[in-house]
Design a protein around this motif. Structure first.
Motif, PDB file in Angstrom:
ATOM      1  N   PRO A  98       0.830  -1.212   0.000  1.00 32.40           N
ATOM      2  CA  PRO A  98       0.000   0.000   0.000  1.00 32.40           C
ATOM      3  C   PRO A  98       0.861   1.258   0.000  1.00 32.40           C
ATOM      4  O   PRO A  98       1.881   1.332   0.699  1.00 32.40           O
ATOM      5  CB  PRO A  98      -0.801  -0.107   1.305  1.00 32.40           C
ATOM      6  N   GLY A  99       0.438   2.259  -0.766  1.00 28.12           N
ATOM      7  CA  GLY A  99       1.191   3.504  -0.831  1.00 28.12           C
ATOM      8  C   GLY A  99       1.038   4.380   0.386  1.00 28.12           C
ATOM      9  O   GLY A  99       1.837   5.298   0.605  1.00 28.12           O
ATOM     10  N   LEU A 100       0.011   4.130   1.198  1.00 24.60           N
ATOM     11  CA  LEU A 100      -0.207   4.889   2.437  1.00 24.60           C
ATOM     12  C   LEU A 100       0.178   4.001   3.617  1.00 24.60           C
ATOM     13  O   LEU A 100      -0.590   3.127   4.022  1.00 24.60           O
ATOM     14  CB  LEU A 100      -1.673   5.316   2.559  1.00 24.60           C
ATOM     15  N   ALA A 114      13.713  -7.865  -2.362  1.00 23.59           N
ATOM     16  CA  ALA A 114      12.550  -7.926  -3.235  1.00 23.59           C
ATOM     17  C   ALA A 114      12.180  -6.508  -3.677  1.00 23.59           C
ATOM     18  O   ALA A 114      12.843  -5.531  -3.307  1.00 23.59           O
ATOM     19  CB  ALA A 114      11.391  -8.612  -2.524  1.00 23.59           C
ATOM     20  N   ILE A 115      11.121  -6.381  -4.464  1.00 24.93           N
ATOM     21  CA  ILE A 115      10.761  -5.112  -5.099  1.00 24.93           C
ATOM     22  C   ILE A 115       9.380  -4.679  -4.622  1.00 24.93           C
ATOM     23  O   ILE A 115       8.377  -5.355  -4.913  1.00 24.93           O
ATOM     24  CB  ILE A 115      10.756  -5.258  -6.630  1.00 24.93           C
ATOM     25  N   PRO A 116       9.274  -3.572  -3.871  1.00 25.43           N
ATOM     26  CA  PRO A 116       7.953  -3.081  -3.477  1.00 25.43           C
ATOM     27  C   PRO A 116       7.237  -2.430  -4.663  1.00 25.43           C
ATOM     28  O   PRO A 116       7.779  -1.531  -5.298  1.00 25.43           O
ATOM     29  CB  PRO A 116       8.246  -2.057  -2.382  1.00 25.43           C
ATOM     30  N   VAL A 117       6.046  -2.907  -4.951  1.00 21.76           N
ATOM     31  CA  VAL A 117       5.205  -2.328  -5.998  1.00 21.76           C
ATOM     32  C   VAL A 117       4.101  -1.552  -5.297  1.00 21.76           C
ATOM     33  O   VAL A 117       3.204  -2.136  -4.683  1.00 21.76           O
ATOM     34  CB  VAL A 117       4.626  -3.423  -6.915  1.00 21.76           C
ATOM     35  N   LEU A 118       4.182  -0.229  -5.367  1.00 20.38           N
ATOM     36  CA  LEU A 118       3.285   0.622  -4.600  1.00 20.38           C
ATOM     37  C   LEU A 118       1.948   0.787  -5.316  1.00 20.38           C
ATOM     38  O   LEU A 118       1.905   1.076  -6.520  1.00 20.38           O
ATOM     39  CB  LEU A 118       3.926   1.994  -4.382  1.00 20.38           C
ATOM     40  N   VAL A 119       0.865   0.609  -4.567  1.00 17.33           N
ATOM     41  CA  VAL A 119      -0.475   0.766  -5.137  1.00 17.33           C
ATOM     42  C   VAL A 119      -1.303   1.698  -4.268  1.00 17.33           C
ATOM     43  O   VAL A 119      -1.019   1.894  -3.083  1.00 17.33           O
ATOM     44  CB  VAL A 119      -1.188  -0.595  -5.307  1.00 17.33           C
ATOM     45  N   CYS A 127      -7.138   2.099   3.391  1.00 18.78           N
ATOM     46  CA  CYS A 127      -6.473   0.800   3.227  1.00 18.78           C
ATOM     47  C   CYS A 127      -6.359   0.475   1.735  1.00 18.78           C
ATOM     48  O   CYS A 127      -7.062   1.046   0.901  1.00 18.78           O
ATOM     49  CB  CYS A 127      -7.252  -0.308   3.941  1.00 18.78           C
ATOM     50  N   VAL A 128      -5.517  -0.460   1.412  1.00 16.52           N
ATOM     51  CA  VAL A 128      -5.209  -0.760   0.022  1.00 16.52           C
ATOM     52  C   VAL A 128      -6.472  -1.093  -0.778  1.00 16.52           C
ATOM     53  O   VAL A 128      -7.365  -1.799  -0.306  1.00 16.52           O
ATOM     54  CB  VAL A 128      -4.182  -1.906  -0.059  1.00 16.52           C
ATOM     55  N   PHE A 378       5.779   5.187  -9.436  1.00 12.26           N
ATOM     56  CA  PHE A 378       4.388   4.868  -9.127  1.00 12.26           C
ATOM     57  C   PHE A 378       3.564   6.145  -8.955  1.00 12.26           C
ATOM     58  O   PHE A 378       4.079   7.171  -8.506  1.00 12.26           O
ATOM     59  CB  PHE A 378       4.308   4.018  -7.852  1.00 12.26           C
ATOM     60  N   ASP A 379       2.292   6.059  -9.268  1.00 11.65           N
ATOM     61  CA  ASP A 379       1.361   7.179  -9.136  1.00 11.65           C
ATOM     62  C   ASP A 379       0.326   6.836  -8.070  1.00 11.65           C
ATOM     63  O   ASP A 379      -0.337   5.788  -8.157  1.00 11.65           O
ATOM     64  CB  ASP A 379       0.679   7.440 -10.481  1.00 11.65           C
ATOM     65  N   LEU A 380       0.184   7.707  -7.063  1.00 11.34           N
ATOM     66  CA  LEU A 380      -0.700   7.433  -5.929  1.00 11.34           C
ATOM     67  C   LEU A 380      -1.578   8.646  -5.646  1.00 11.34           C
ATOM     68  O   LEU A 380      -1.473   9.297  -4.598  1.00 11.34           O
ATOM     69  CB  LEU A 380       0.131   7.082  -4.689  1.00 11.34           C
ATOM     70  N   PRO A 381      -2.504   8.983  -6.529  1.00 17.37           N
ATOM     71  CA  PRO A 381      -3.294  10.205  -6.343  1.00 17.37           C
ATOM     72  C   PRO A 381      -4.197  10.190  -5.117  1.00 17.37           C
ATOM     73  O   PRO A 381      -4.368  11.226  -4.455  1.00 17.37           O
ATOM     74  CB  PRO A 381      -4.109  10.301  -7.639  1.00 17.37           C
ATOM     75  N   VAL A 382      -4.800   9.048  -4.785  1.00 23.20           N
ATOM     76  CA  VAL A 382      -5.691   8.996  -3.617  1.00 23.20           C
ATOM     77  C   VAL A 382      -4.875   9.159  -2.337  1.00 23.20           C
ATOM     78  O   VAL A 382      -5.263   9.901  -1.420  1.00 23.20           O
ATOM     79  CB  VAL A 382      -6.489   7.673  -3.596  1.00 23.20           C
TER      80      VAL A 382
END
Length: 424
Positions: A98-100, A114-119, A127-128, A378-382
């Protein structure tokens, strides 16, 4: 000209002494003294003829979470890294994050290469977002992490279905959610593993500490090895002076064991948490109702939550206020009125000064890897909107008497009514 707001020299709404945190329980001092003279300050010291405090805590916390196993750890960050690796995540694997969240949600993934993929997250629960998770899964994805953020439980029904459909472990990060329940089950017991933090601000705390809970014996065994230098607790009878940790040679690990001092304090805290959580819920319900009158919208939790916990109280400010001043200005004004720190929501992990893999040489060894872990891709507008519109404060404030919640409401009313005084 006289000003009304405390930040400009006016009188404060509240000058009360707000509850401090952490708060010791009645048996903490006696237990700590017992550890001090026990001849055993950690699980890696020789057995002294009785169960360690760590073993007692592991058993008690597993029962509390409704899981078969609990592996205590030194920190919450360690618990998350260990849970991921125990579930099979390794170098160059992608993990949905999660990006937050606090930076550890990403740095724990980086810690096992490992590679964090932010959503992005849901705008109401913080929450995600399950749809964002589903869209982020690739052939390289090896796990999904979910953070039960602040006072909300994520949509575990949707997320477990996504994980099942793709054959991925779901790791619950429960650092904010000790005691929360979803459809009657304790959080942490629903995914492949649950990771808890017992850092000093947490609902269950010993200053530092953590735990991995699971119903999978193989995950528990790997976690045991990973946190104790490749050893695990013996299951055979022990004599005084024996080493309880066996060198099995099964799996290499590192040292992330919980000390006996921390375990003793956690046992004390575990006796208190349910009563404290009940008081927090009552206070939060009062605030939700009162602050709604001024246009604030409290954080909601996912349908199916049967027991809610509050790590931080969070509420979104009305748009008409944020059109006049930024959230940081409101935060400063509220802090001045109340005398305790009011904060914004977490800064998005794609734009967080604490999440910068390029500052660590260990990640620069492989240029391709460094590019993949660059959070700015990554783009996390919310998440960005939540950071710019939500104010939060710590759970200890909710332990104050109910009349103190009215003082908080009055501070919000005062600041919103006089917002023009601090407009640029």
């Amino acid at each position: 000209m006289a000003h009304s707001l405390a930040i400009l020299g006016g009188a404060q709404v509240s000058d009360r002494q707000w509850p401090r945190w952490p708060q010791p329980g009645p048996r903490a001092l006696k237990s700590l003294e017992d550890v001090l003279h026990s001849g055993r300050w950690t699980i890696s010291c020789a057995y002294q003829g009785r169960p360690s405090y760590e073993e007692q805590f592991a058993d008690a916390f597993a029962e509390y979470c409704g899981t078969e196993f609990c592996v205590p750890t030194s920190t919450g960050s360690a618990s998350l890294s260990i849970a991921l690796e125990a579930c099979g995540v390794g170098a160059f694997d992608e993990v949905v994050v999660p990006g937050l969240s606090w930076v550890a949600s990403a740095s724990a993934v980086l810690g096992i290469n490992a590679i964090p993929v932010l959503v992005d997250v849901d705008p109401a629960t913080y929450c995600v977002d399950p749809d964002a998770v589903a869209a982020a899964i690739t052939e390289r994805t090896r796990a999904i992490t979910v953070v039960h953020a602040y006072s909300s439980i994520a949509d575990l029904t949707a997320l477990t279905e996504i994980a099942r459909r793709h054959g991925l472990p779901l790791i619950e990060d429960c650092a904010h959610a000790h005691g929360a329940r979803y459809r009657g089950q304790a959080v942490g017991s629903i995914g492949a593993a649950g990771a808890f933090s017992m850092q000093g601000t947490k609902l269950l705390t010993a200053g530092e500490g953590g735990a991995v809970v699971t119903n999978d014996p193989e995950v528990a065994d790997r976690a045991d090895h990973l946190r104790s230098d490749g050893r695990r607790r013996s299951r055979a009878p022990l004599n005084v002076g024996d080493m309880e940790l066996l060198e099995t040679g099964h799996m290499m690990g590192s040292n992330a064991c919980l000390s006996e001092f921390h375990a003793a304090v956690l046992l004390d805290q575990l006796d208190l948490i349910d009563g404290q959580n009940m008081r927090r819920r009552e206070s939060a319900a009062y605030l939700d109702q009162r602050l709604a009158r001024f246009g604030c919208v409290g954080q909601v939790t996912t349908e199916g939550t049967t027991e809610r916990t509050y790590y931080r109280y969070a509420t979104r400010l009305p748009k008409e206020i944020l059109e006049i001043v930024p959230v940081a200005t409101v935060i400063d004004a509220l802090t001045a009125e109340l005398g305790f720190p009011v904060l914004s929501a977490y800064r998005p992990l794609n734009d967080n000064p604490l999440h910068r893999p390029d500052t660590r040489r260990r990640f620069a060894a492989n240029p391709e890897y460094l590019a993949q872990v660059n959070p700015k891709r990554f783009d996390l507008p919310v998440t960005k909107d939540i950071h710019e519109s939500v104010v939060t404060f710590g759970h200890e404030v909710l332990l104050a008497p109910i009349e103190a919640m009215e003082e908080i409401a009055l501070a919000f009313e005062k600041v919103t009514a006089h917002i023009g005084e601090i407009a640029p």
